[in-house]
Design an enzyme around this catalytic site. Sequence first.
Site, PDB file in Angstrom:
ATOM      1  N   GLU A 101       0.855  -1.203   0.000  1.00 32.85           N
ATOM      2  CA  GLU A 101       0.000   0.000   0.000  1.00 32.85           C
ATOM      3  C   GLU A 101       0.885   1.245   0.000  1.00 32.85           C
ATOM      4  OE1 GLU A 101      -2.437  -0.361   3.496  1.00 32.85           O
ATOM      5  OE2 GLU A 101      -3.475  -2.140   2.720  1.00 32.85           O
TER       6      GLU A 101
ATOM      7  N   GLY B  52       1.485   3.455   2.152  1.00 30.49           N
ATOM      8  CA  GLY B  52       2.261   3.647   3.375  1.00 30.49           C
ATOM      9  C   GLY B  52       2.833   2.353   3.930  1.00 30.49           C
TER      10      GLY B  52
ATOM     11  N   THR C  91       1.663  -6.702  -9.424  1.00 31.78           N
ATOM     12  CA  THR C  91       2.109  -7.377 -10.645  1.00 31.78           C
ATOM     13  C   THR C  91       0.928  -8.081 -11.299  1.00 31.78           C
ATOM     14  OG1 THR C  91       4.329  -7.670  -9.747  1.00 31.78           O
ATOM     15  CG2 THR C  91       3.692  -9.145 -11.538  1.00 31.78           C
TER      16      THR C  91
ATOM     17  N   GLU D  67       8.368  -9.611  -2.912  1.00 36.83           N
ATOM     18  CA  GLU D  67       8.222 -10.789  -2.035  1.00 36.83           C
ATOM     19  C   GLU D  67       9.199 -10.715  -0.858  1.00 36.83           C
ATOM     20  OE1 GLU D  67       5.096 -11.672  -3.560  1.00 36.83           O
ATOM     21  OE2 GLU D  67       5.728 -13.499  -2.541  1.00 36.83           O
TER      22      GLU D  67
ATOM     23  N   THR E 132      12.287  -7.745   0.617  1.00 36.47           N
ATOM     24  CA  THR E 132      13.587  -7.260   0.136  1.00 36.47           C
ATOM     25  C   THR E 132      14.741  -8.074   0.733  1.00 36.47           C
ATOM     26  OG1 THR E 132      13.843  -5.750   1.997  1.00 36.47           O
ATOM     27  CG2 THR E 132      12.711  -4.868   0.055  1.00 36.47           C
TER      28      THR E 132
HETATM   29  C1  FAD Z   1       7.908  -4.024 -10.121  1.00 36.79           C
HETATM   30  C2  FAD Z   1       7.317  -4.288  -8.781  1.00 36.79           C
HETATM   31  C3  FAD Z   1       6.365  -5.286  -8.659  1.00 36.79           C
HETATM   32  C4  FAD Z   1       5.767  -5.517  -7.420  1.00 36.79           C
HETATM   33  N1  FAD Z   1       4.784  -6.465  -7.316  1.00 36.79           N
HETATM   34  C5  FAD Z   1       4.085  -6.580  -6.176  1.00 36.79           C
HETATM   35  C6  FAD Z   1       2.927  -7.409  -6.095  1.00 36.79           C
HETATM   36  O1  FAD Z   1       2.570  -8.121  -7.047  1.00 36.79           O
HETATM   37  N2  FAD Z   1       2.210  -7.397  -4.947  1.00 36.79           N
HETATM   38  C7  FAD Z   1       2.571  -6.626  -3.878  1.00 36.79           C
HETATM   39  O2  FAD Z   1       1.858  -6.658  -2.886  1.00 36.79           O
HETATM   40  N3  FAD Z   1       3.672  -5.851  -3.892  1.00 36.79           N
HETATM   41  C8  FAD Z   1       4.425  -5.795  -5.029  1.00 36.79           C
HETATM   42  N4  FAD Z   1       5.513  -4.969  -5.077  1.00 36.79           N
HETATM   43  C9  FAD Z   1       5.915  -4.202  -3.895  1.00 36.79           C
HETATM   44  C10 FAD Z   1       7.131  -4.806  -3.202  1.00 36.79           C
HETATM   45  O3  FAD Z   1       6.796  -6.019  -2.582  1.00 36.79           O
HETATM   46  C11 FAD Z   1       7.635  -3.747  -2.201  1.00 36.79           C
HETATM   47  O4  FAD Z   1       8.195  -2.716  -2.972  1.00 36.79           O
HETATM   48  C12 FAD Z   1       8.645  -4.300  -1.225  1.00 36.79           C
HETATM   49  O5  FAD Z   1       8.031  -5.159  -0.318  1.00 36.79           O
HETATM   50  C13 FAD Z   1       9.379  -3.200  -0.446  1.00 36.79           C
HETATM   51  O6  FAD Z   1       8.481  -2.298   0.098  1.00 36.79           O
HETATM   52  P1  FAD Z   1       8.696  -0.719  -0.116  1.00 36.79           P
HETATM   53  O7  FAD Z   1       8.911  -0.494  -1.572  1.00 36.79           O
HETATM   54  O8  FAD Z   1       7.583  -0.008   0.544  1.00 36.79           O
HETATM   55  O9  FAD Z   1      10.052  -0.392   0.603  1.00 36.79           O
HETATM   56  P2  FAD Z   1      10.279  -0.134   2.168  1.00 36.79           P
HETATM   57  O10 FAD Z   1       9.628  -1.180   2.977  1.00 36.79           O
HETATM   58  O11 FAD Z   1       9.932   1.282   2.456  1.00 36.79           O
HETATM   59  O12 FAD Z   1      11.848  -0.329   2.258  1.00 36.79           O
HETATM   60  C14 FAD Z   1      12.787   0.636   1.756  1.00 36.79           C
HETATM   61  C15 FAD Z   1      14.178   0.113   2.055  1.00 36.79           C
HETATM   62  O13 FAD Z   1      14.338  -0.035   3.488  1.00 36.79           O
HETATM   63  C16 FAD Z   1      14.695  -1.368   3.808  1.00 36.79           C
HETATM   64  N5  FAD Z   1      14.076  -1.767   5.072  1.00 36.79           N
HETATM   65  C17 FAD Z   1      12.754  -1.716   5.400  1.00 36.79           C
HETATM   66  N6  FAD Z   1      12.541  -2.184   6.641  1.00 36.79           N
HETATM   67  C18 FAD Z   1      13.754  -2.547   7.119  1.00 36.79           C
HETATM   68  C19 FAD Z   1      14.223  -3.104   8.353  1.00 36.79           C
HETATM   69  N7  FAD Z   1      13.378  -3.399   9.332  1.00 36.79           N
HETATM   70  N8  FAD Z   1      15.550  -3.341   8.479  1.00 36.79           N
HETATM   71  C20 FAD Z   1      16.425  -3.056   7.481  1.00 36.79           C
HETATM   72  N9  FAD Z   1      16.044  -2.532   6.292  1.00 36.79           N
HETATM   73  C21 FAD Z   1      14.733  -2.283   6.118  1.00 36.79           C
HETATM   74  C22 FAD Z   1      14.190  -2.200   2.653  1.00 36.79           C
HETATM   75  O14 FAD Z   1      14.873  -3.431   2.537  1.00 36.79           O
HETATM   76  C23 FAD Z   1      14.446  -1.262   1.472  1.00 36.79           C
HETATM   77  O15 FAD Z   1      15.758  -1.380   1.071  1.00 36.79           O
HETATM   78  C24 FAD Z   1       6.160  -4.758  -6.298  1.00 36.79           C
HETATM   79  C25 FAD Z   1       7.142  -3.764  -6.428  1.00 36.79           C
HETATM   80  C26 FAD Z   1       7.700  -3.514  -7.642  1.00 36.79           C
HETATM   81  C27 FAD Z   1       8.731  -2.429  -7.765  1.00 36.79           C
END
Ligand code: FAD
Length: 403
Positions: free
Chosen positions: A137, A139, A168, A380, A382
């Site tokens: 979402e 946020g 996706t 899925e 990071t």
């Molecule tokens: C092309 C694409 C396809 C996608 N497909 C799907 C989908 O089909 N369904 C779906 O639901 N989502 C999907 N996503 C979303 C994806 O799963 C999220 O982008 C991912 O989970 C990371 O969340 P965020 O982008 O909010 O990053 P954030 O959670 O904000 O993280 C930002 C950075 O901080 C790091 N970080 C966060 N928390 C911590 C912690 N506690 N300790 C250390 N480091 C931390 C992360 O590793 C990352 O490097 C997709 C994203 C993209 C770009």
Amino acid sequence: MINLETPKKHRALVDQAHQVAMNMLRPISRKYDRAEHAYPKELDMLAAMIDGLSESGASEGAGATGVRRDESKDSGTVRNGSNLASVMSVAEMCWGDTGLLLSMPRQGLGNSAIASVANDEQLERFKGRWAAMAITEPGVGSDSANITTTAVLDGDHYVINGEKIYVTSGDRADSVVVWATLDKSLGRAAIKSFVVEKGTPGMKVERLEHKLGIRASDTAVIIFTDCRVPAENLLGSPEVDVKQGFAGAMATFDNTRPLVAAMAIGCARASLDLTRDLLAEAGVVVDYDRPGQLQSAAAAKFLQLEADWEGAQLLTMQAAWMADNRKPNSLEASMAKAKAGRVGSDITLSCVELCGSVGYSEGELLEKWARDSKILDIFEGTQQIQQLIVARRLLGLTSAQLK
Ligand SMILES: Cc1cc2nc3c(=O)[nH]c(=O)nc-3n(C[C@H](O)[C@H](O)[C@H](O)COP(=O)(O)OP(=O)(O)OC[C@H]3O[C@@H](n4cnc5c(N)ncnc54)[C@H](O)[C@@H]3O)c2cc1C
């Protein structure tokens, strides 16, 4: 004794997937990298072929299919089943093209979610559907336990409200598996997943994202406004079991993370195979039987990348094999995803480096694979999140104790 060869029963499937990747995906790879958001219509024929193979029993999963731990089939012996078949065929298909694999009808990550969490009646009802997966979402990303999308029971329907981003196949799939909370005050145990059919009033695809890689795959923003979903589309049990916590929904990841790891392995393998050929053309022949330090710097670097690749591949096979044999595999699924996601990006970018300007230009697919592979270390869960999960499991700490 551990046998690291491809199991005999899966060799035909792996060969078939490789042929499909080589003859059907590679030839259209660049076309759909450039034509972002255009539907790869060639995949319809391929999907029909895969359906045919599945129905004839000739294939145990040639794409990102769902995987289920079927206790009734437990023979008490070691088995190489559909999880292993899926990861191996997914890797082969991504040797062809990762974005196109993600665009394959009926092979979505939502299908894995259905296979992991649905009851038998739902499994039958949603058979043959193409399902995307919507957790993220505006946020909420890595902290998926904090989702704010709500599902409120109203008669025999749930009413869903919220916004999902980066879904996706969110535009093309027949349905979307949506994570929503039944009651935010009950915490993560109240998060349930719902199958929302495409075209349900109140569900609107707001826009598609432009991306660095996997451009053949559509990535959608979907808004749910008073979207009424039949109560029987809640996957699994509607009971909120505070003791079980997040375990139900998280079980999906035990199946999907090895699949994403397999995608990274396939994409990285493509880069290694092409780089080895290009190096040979330039007069650098990699000798696998001699230590790296006795060869050229380029060959030594290439051997190091091969070793990284092999480590990732073995971890991925292990995670899938454990699922096939009904062994808890959350730790191994995260290890595989962390290792394969990281070395996948490193290998594809290092291959660009080894091939210099040839690697960087559009004349070859190396630059595309370097762009495609990065997402496999993000979605899925990071890289950092996988490492956190591994650390928690090894140290026996909860998510509250190690953040
Ligand atoms: C092309 C694409 C396809 C996608 N497909 C799907 C989908 O089909 N369904 C779906 O639901 N989502 C999907 N996503 C979303 C994806 O799963 C999220 O982008 C991912 O989970 C990371 O969340 P965020 O982008 O909010 O990053 P954030 O959670 O904000 O993280 C930002 C950075 O901080 C790091 N970080 C966060 N928390 C911590 C912690 N506690 N300790 C250390 N480091 C931390 C992360 O590793 C990352 O490097 C997709 C994203 C993209 C770009």
